[in-house]
Design a protein around this motif. Structure first.
Motif, mmCIF file in Angstrom:
data_model
loop_
_atom_site.group_PDB
_atom_site.id
_atom_site.type_symbol
_atom_site.label_atom_id
_atom_site.label_comp_id
_atom_site.label_asym_id
_atom_site.label_seq_id
_atom_site.Cartn_x
_atom_site.Cartn_y
_atom_site.Cartn_z
ATOM 1 N N ILE A 11 -6.522 4.033 -18.798
ATOM 2 C CA ILE A 11 -7.911 4.162 -18.354
ATOM 3 C C ILE A 11 -8.286 2.942 -17.518
ATOM 4 O O ILE A 11 -7.821 1.832 -17.773
ATOM 5 C CB ILE A 11 -8.855 4.220 -19.584
ATOM 6 C CG1 ILE A 11 -8.465 5.348 -20.532
ATOM 7 C CG2 ILE A 11 -10.313 4.304 -19.169
ATOM 8 C CD1 ILE A 11 -8.559 6.722 -19.943
ATOM 9 N N GLU A 12 -9.149 3.155 -16.542
ATOM 10 C CA GLU A 12 -9.786 2.040 -15.833
ATOM 11 C C GLU A 12 -11.293 2.145 -16.022
ATOM 12 O O GLU A 12 -11.859 3.233 -15.918
ATOM 13 C CB GLU A 12 -9.489 2.086 -14.335
ATOM 14 C CG GLU A 12 -8.174 1.505 -13.946
ATOM 15 C CD GLU A 12 -8.039 1.338 -12.441
ATOM 16 O OE1 GLU A 12 -6.980 0.840 -12.038
ATOM 17 O OE2 GLU A 12 -8.951 1.688 -11.674
ATOM 18 N N GLU A 76 -15.425 -5.192 -10.192
ATOM 19 C CA GLU A 76 -14.791 -5.636 -11.426
ATOM 20 C C GLU A 76 -14.090 -4.429 -12.046
ATOM 21 O O GLU A 76 -14.664 -3.339 -12.112
ATOM 22 C CB GLU A 76 -15.844 -6.209 -12.386
ATOM 23 C CG GLU A 76 -15.237 -6.869 -13.582
ATOM 24 C CD GLU A 76 -16.078 -8.030 -14.103
ATOM 25 O OE1 GLU A 76 -16.528 -8.872 -13.306
ATOM 26 O OE2 GLU A 76 -16.270 -8.076 -15.318
ATOM 27 N N VAL A 77 -12.848 -4.619 -12.486
ATOM 28 C CA VAL A 77 -12.055 -3.512 -13.033
ATOM 29 C C VAL A 77 -11.265 -4.009 -14.244
ATOM 30 O O VAL A 77 -10.617 -5.055 -14.190
ATOM 31 C CB VAL A 77 -11.067 -2.944 -11.982
ATOM 32 C CG1 VAL A 77 -10.203 -1.849 -12.595
ATOM 33 C CG2 VAL A 77 -11.807 -2.435 -10.758
ATOM 34 N N MET A 78 -11.330 -3.222 -15.334
ATOM 35 C CA MET A 78 -10.538 -3.495 -16.533
ATOM 36 C C MET A 78 -9.652 -2.284 -16.799
ATOM 37 O O MET A 78 -10.118 -1.144 -16.721
ATOM 38 C CB MET A 78 -11.444 -3.747 -17.735
ATOM 39 C CG MET A 78 -10.688 -4.006 -19.037
ATOM 40 S SD MET A 78 -11.776 -4.291 -20.451
ATOM 41 C CE MET A 78 -12.173 -6.032 -20.192
ATOM 42 N N SER A 79 -8.371 -2.523 -17.095
ATOM 43 C CA SER A 79 -7.471 -1.422 -17.446
ATOM 44 C C SER A 79 -7.181 -1.466 -18.944
ATOM 45 O O SER A 79 -7.033 -2.534 -19.533
ATOM 46 C CB SER A 79 -6.178 -1.493 -16.641
ATOM 47 O OG SER A 79 -5.500 -2.689 -16.911
ATOM 48 N N VAL A 117 -15.671 5.317 -15.374
ATOM 49 C CA VAL A 117 -14.497 5.315 -16.238
ATOM 50 C C VAL A 117 -13.580 6.421 -15.725
ATOM 51 O O VAL A 117 -14.011 7.571 -15.602
ATOM 52 C CB VAL A 117 -14.874 5.556 -17.714
ATOM 53 C CG1 VAL A 117 -13.637 5.558 -18.598
ATOM 54 C CG2 VAL A 117 -15.886 4.515 -18.192
ATOM 55 N N VAL A 118 -12.329 6.057 -15.415
ATOM 56 C CA VAL A 118 -11.391 7.025 -14.829
ATOM 57 C C VAL A 118 -10.048 6.976 -15.550
ATOM 58 O O VAL A 118 -9.658 5.955 -16.118
ATOM 59 C CB VAL A 118 -11.166 6.777 -13.316
ATOM 60 C CG1 VAL A 118 -12.456 6.871 -12.541
ATOM 61 C CG2 VAL A 118 -10.509 5.448 -13.064
ATOM 62 N N GLU A 119 -9.360 8.110 -15.488
ATOM 63 C CA GLU A 119 -7.952 8.177 -15.865
ATOM 64 C C GLU A 119 -7.235 8.793 -14.681
ATOM 65 O O GLU A 119 -7.532 9.935 -14.300
ATOM 66 C CB GLU A 119 -7.715 9.011 -17.116
ATOM 67 C CG GLU A 119 -6.244 9.013 -17.524
ATOM 68 C CD GLU A 119 -5.968 9.802 -18.789
ATOM 69 O OE1 GLU A 119 -5.114 9.339 -19.575
ATOM 70 O OE2 GLU A 119 -6.573 10.863 -18.986
ATOM 71 N N TYR A 121 -6.816 10.035 -11.384
ATOM 72 C CA TYR A 121 -7.781 10.431 -10.352
ATOM 73 C C TYR A 121 -8.940 11.238 -10.924
ATOM 74 O O TYR A 121 -9.697 11.860 -10.186
ATOM 75 C CB TYR A 121 -7.075 11.238 -9.257
ATOM 76 C CG TYR A 121 -5.989 10.429 -8.586
ATOM 77 C CD1 TYR A 121 -6.316 9.420 -7.683
ATOM 78 C CD2 TYR A 121 -4.653 10.638 -8.891
ATOM 79 C CE1 TYR A 121 -5.331 8.654 -7.091
ATOM 80 C CE2 TYR A 121 -3.659 9.882 -8.296
ATOM 81 C CZ TYR A 121 -4.005 8.892 -7.394
ATOM 82 O OH TYR A 121 -3.027 8.136 -6.807
ATOM 83 N N THR A 122 -9.091 11.221 -12.248
ATOM 84 C CA THR A 122 -10.133 11.999 -12.896
ATOM 85 C C THR A 122 -11.255 11.091 -13.367
ATOM 86 O O THR A 122 -11.020 10.158 -14.141
ATOM 87 C CB THR A 122 -9.554 12.771 -14.108
ATOM 88 O OG1 THR A 122 -8.477 13.596 -13.663
ATOM 89 C CG2 THR A 122 -10.614 13.626 -14.777
ATOM 90 N N ASP A 123 -12.472 11.361 -12.906
ATOM 91 C CA ASP A 123 -13.646 10.634 -13.382
ATOM 92 C C ASP A 123 -14.005 11.167 -14.766
ATOM 93 O O ASP A 123 -14.254 12.361 -14.932
ATOM 94 C CB ASP A 123 -14.836 10.836 -12.441
ATOM 95 C CG ASP A 123 -14.617 10.215 -11.072
ATOM 96 O OD1 ASP A 123 -13.584 9.550 -10.864
ATOM 97 O OD2 ASP A 123 -15.487 10.401 -10.205
ATOM 98 N N LEU A 124 -14.042 10.283 -15.753
ATOM 99 C CA LEU A 124 -14.359 10.671 -17.119
ATOM 100 C C LEU A 124 -15.821 10.432 -17.462
ATOM 101 O O LEU A 124 -16.406 11.165 -18.254
ATOM 102 C CB LEU A 124 -13.476 9.901 -18.105
ATOM 103 C CG LEU A 124 -11.965 10.057 -17.926
ATOM 104 C CD1 LEU A 124 -11.224 9.120 -18.864
ATOM 105 C CD2 LEU A 124 -11.555 11.504 -18.155
#
Length: 178
Positions: A11-12, A76-79, A117-119, A121-124
Motif C-alpha cells: 500500500i502507498e 509525502e508518501v509512505m509505503s 491510499v492506493v494499492e 493502480y487502484t485507489d482505495l
C-alpha cells in the motif's frame, strides 16, 4: 501464510497540501503509522513510523517527505508492505499530524490538503480533512488482519487535538466499526 493472499499487500499512503503564503512560516504535515498486536496493552503501538524513522523489519517506510508542501501533487508518501508484516501484528493505523509552531494550526488552516491510499493502480481511499477541520491531527485509515490472515482496509477519519509527539499514543484509541 500461504503464498496466495486475497487481502491487501503493498500500500502507498500519499499526502498533499499547499505551501504557506509568502511571509508565513512553513506548513509542515507528516504521515504517521503505528502497528499493534493483540497483546498491545491499552492500544499502545508496538512501534511508530514517521518522517525520520522506519519499521524495524523494513516493511513500513517513508519514501518521500516534505516539510513545506512544495512540489506537484502528493509531496509525502509512505509505503506499507502489509503482506510482509509479522503475523503478530494485527492492526496498523495511519494518520496525519500538523507540526505546530508559533502559529497553532488546524486542518482548516491548511489549503488543498488531502490523502490518497492506493494499492498498485487502484485507489482505495481518497479524502480531504473537512470532517476534522478543527483538529491538529487525525487518523485516516486502519488496516486489520482478519482470521484468515488477509489485510483489509477500514476508513478511520477521527480528529485529535494534540501535538506530534503525543499523537502516536492517541492513535490506538481510534477504532473502525465494521
Amino acid at each position: 501464510m500461504s503464498s496466495v493472499t486475497t487481502g491487501l499487500q503493498k500500500i502507498e499512503v500519499r499526502l498533499r497540501w499547499d505551501p504557506s503564503p509568502v511571509g508565513e512560516s512553513p506548513r509542515h504535515l507528516d504521515i504517521v503509522a503505528a502497528t499493534y498486536s493483540d497483546e498491545s496493552p491499552d492500544d499502545r503501538p508496538e512501534y511508530v513510523v514517521h518522517y525520520d524513522s522506519r519499521s524495524p523489519d523494513g516493511t513500513i517506510n517513508m519514501d518521500r517527505h516534505s516539510e513545506t508542501g512544495m512540489g506537484f501533487g502528493f509531496v509525502e508518501v509512505m509505503s506499507l508492505e502489509l503482506d510482509r508484516l509479522a503475523s503478530s501484528y494485527t492492526r496498523v493505523v495511519v494518520g496525519v499530524v500538523i507540526h505546530q509552531d508559533l502559529t497553532p494550526r488546524t486542518f482548516s488552516d491548511i489549503e488543498n490538503a488531502g490523502v490518497l491510499v492506493v494499492e498498485k493502480y487502484t485507489d482505495l481511499l481518497e479524502t480531504d480533512f473537512t470532517p476534522v477541520a478543527g483538529s491538529t491531527c487525525t487518523t485516516v485509515v486502519e488496516f486489520r488482519r482478519n482470521d484468515a490472515g488477509a489485510w483489509k482496509l477500514h476508513e478511520l477519519i477521527q480528529g485529535f487535538d494534540c501535538d506530534a509527539s503525543d499523537f502516536p499514543t492517541q492513535m490506538g484509541s481510534a477504532h473502525s466499526v465494521d
